[in-house]
Scaffold this active site. Structure first.
Site: not given
Ligand code: PLP
Length: 389
Positions: A150, A200, A236, A324
């Site tokens: 990411n 998302h 649900t 994050c």
């Molecule tokens: C590689 C990766 N895995 C998992 C996630 C987590 O996804 P979510 O925000 O839908 O929990 C992200 C979100 O940034 C991500 O980039």
């Protein structure tokens, strides 16, 4: 001021077509898909259609698609399912550059009686495959390697790893949250057992995820209760979001080519021009095997947070490391695992584009960034008169 949004690995705009598909399920069509009456059953039929659309995007079968609440839930479910289905096995292999959804779970498991191997990467973020293979053992319950990172966009050789892991009879999971919709994926020809994605990140809303579980994979539900999702995920269904996810999957298939041509060309132009115009700047990650929409650029000797603040004054949205990690002053664990020097890791900015970006926006950023970097370097104790002090 209009936002110039270049932070699509953090989250994406919900596509107007997705909003349109979802709207009726908030108002007139509010039935419960599990109900016996047609009012609920009709919603159930739409969920089936959404499942088929997601399966098409992944080259999978509809029964292999499980709707969850997010990428994090999909990741957790996959790992916990493998551990519960193989209670005698106490070893997990993952990498040092995973998203916190896997990294934190790995650390938690390591503190609770499991042995967890975190595979290192080299300076370009490429995995040490020998290290991974050498650590496979009869005690290994699951190997989880992300499809694409990411922060840097680096794509890992997931198919190759999955084949090797499966030949040893070990379950293989991939966090494909950043890969799905950006690069072609075909589970029918793949050795991957489980795959996570998140709505998302591909123009569906927040709060909807998918876990692909290959037919025949041993599975144990994470959430127990009702019989939804074939008894594999109780609760649900989030009907409107699942329907939105299905529409987003259709759109992602249609826009994959645009993503890999126009979006990639815009990313390349942004990167090339910034590297040319800004001294002491460099790309983080593998420039070859990379998502088409992502570039992580290190502007040495200055602070990423300061850069973001000045960019924000022009309405430019990007990220320093992942969303994050940017809450803390520590450089991102991904850049640290790659051995990026502190002076570069601190000044790293991730631009992540989408099909909604335009050439004008790229030109605007190319114009605004060099003076921002120059201004901050004038204040940097490490940078004097155009060079390192
Ligand atoms: C590689 C990766 N895995 C998992 C996630 C987590 O996804 P979510 O925000 O839908 O929990 C992200 C979100 O940034 C991500 O980039």
């Amino acid at each position: 001021m209009k936002a110039i949004y270049m932070d699509n690995n953090a989250t994406t705009r919900v596509a107007p077509e997705v909003v349109e598909a979802m709207m009726p399920y908030f108002s007139d069509l509010y039935g419960n898909p599990s109900s016996m009456h047609a009012f609920g059953g009709n919603v159930g039929a739409k969920l089936t259609e959404a499942r088929e659309n997601v399966a098409s995007l992944l080259g999978a079968q509809p029964e292999e698609i499980l709707f969850t609440s997010c990428g994090t839930e999909s990741d957790s479910t996959a790992i916990q399912a493998a551990l519960q289905s193989n209670p005698d096995k106490r070893h997990i292999i993952t990498t040092r550059v995973e998203h916190p959804a896997i990294k934190s779970l790995g650390e938690h498991l390591a503190n609770n009686g499991y042995r967890v191997t975190f595979v290192p990467v080299d300076r370009q973020g490429r995995l040490d495959l020998d290290y991974l293979y050498k650590n496979l053992s009869d005690d290994t319950a699951i190997v989880s390697v992300m499809w694409a990172n990411n922060e840097t966009g680096t794509i890992f050789p997931v198919e190759e790893i999955a084949r090797e892991v499966r030949s040893r009879g070990i379950v293989f999971h991939t966090d494909a949250v950043q890969a799905v919709g950006k690069i072609p994926i075909k589970m029918a020809d793949s050795a991957v057992d489980m795959l996570s994605l998140s709505g998302h990140k591909l123009h569906a809303p927040k709060g909807i995820g998918v876990l692909y579980v290959r037919k025949g994979t041993k599975f144990a539900p994470f959430l127990m209760g009702g019989h939804q999702e074939g008894g594999r995920r109780a609760g649900t269904e989030n009907t409107s979001s699942i329907i939105g996810m299905g529409r987003a999957a259709q759109l992602a298939l249609d826009s994959m080519e645009d993503e890999n041509t126009r979006v990639k060309a815009m990313r390349d132009k942004l990167e090339t021009e910034l590297l040319k115009r800004v001294p002491a700047s460099m790309i983080n990650g593998d420039p070859e095997n990379r998502l088409p929409n992502t570039t992580s650029i290190a502007f040495e000797y200055i602070e990423g947070e300061a850069i973001l603040l000045l960019m924000d004054q022009h309405g430019i949205c990007a990220s320093s490391g992942s969303a994050c990690t940017s809450g803390s002053l520590e450089p991102s664990h991904v850049l640290r695992a790659m051995g990026v020097p502190f002076t570069a890791a601190h000044g790293s900015i991730r631009f992540s584009l989408s099909i909604y970006n335009t050439e004008e926006e790229i030109d605007f950023i190319i114009d605004k960034m060099p003076p921002i970097i120059e201004r901050l370097r004038q204040m940097s104790p490490f940078w004097k008169d155009g060079q390192i002090s």
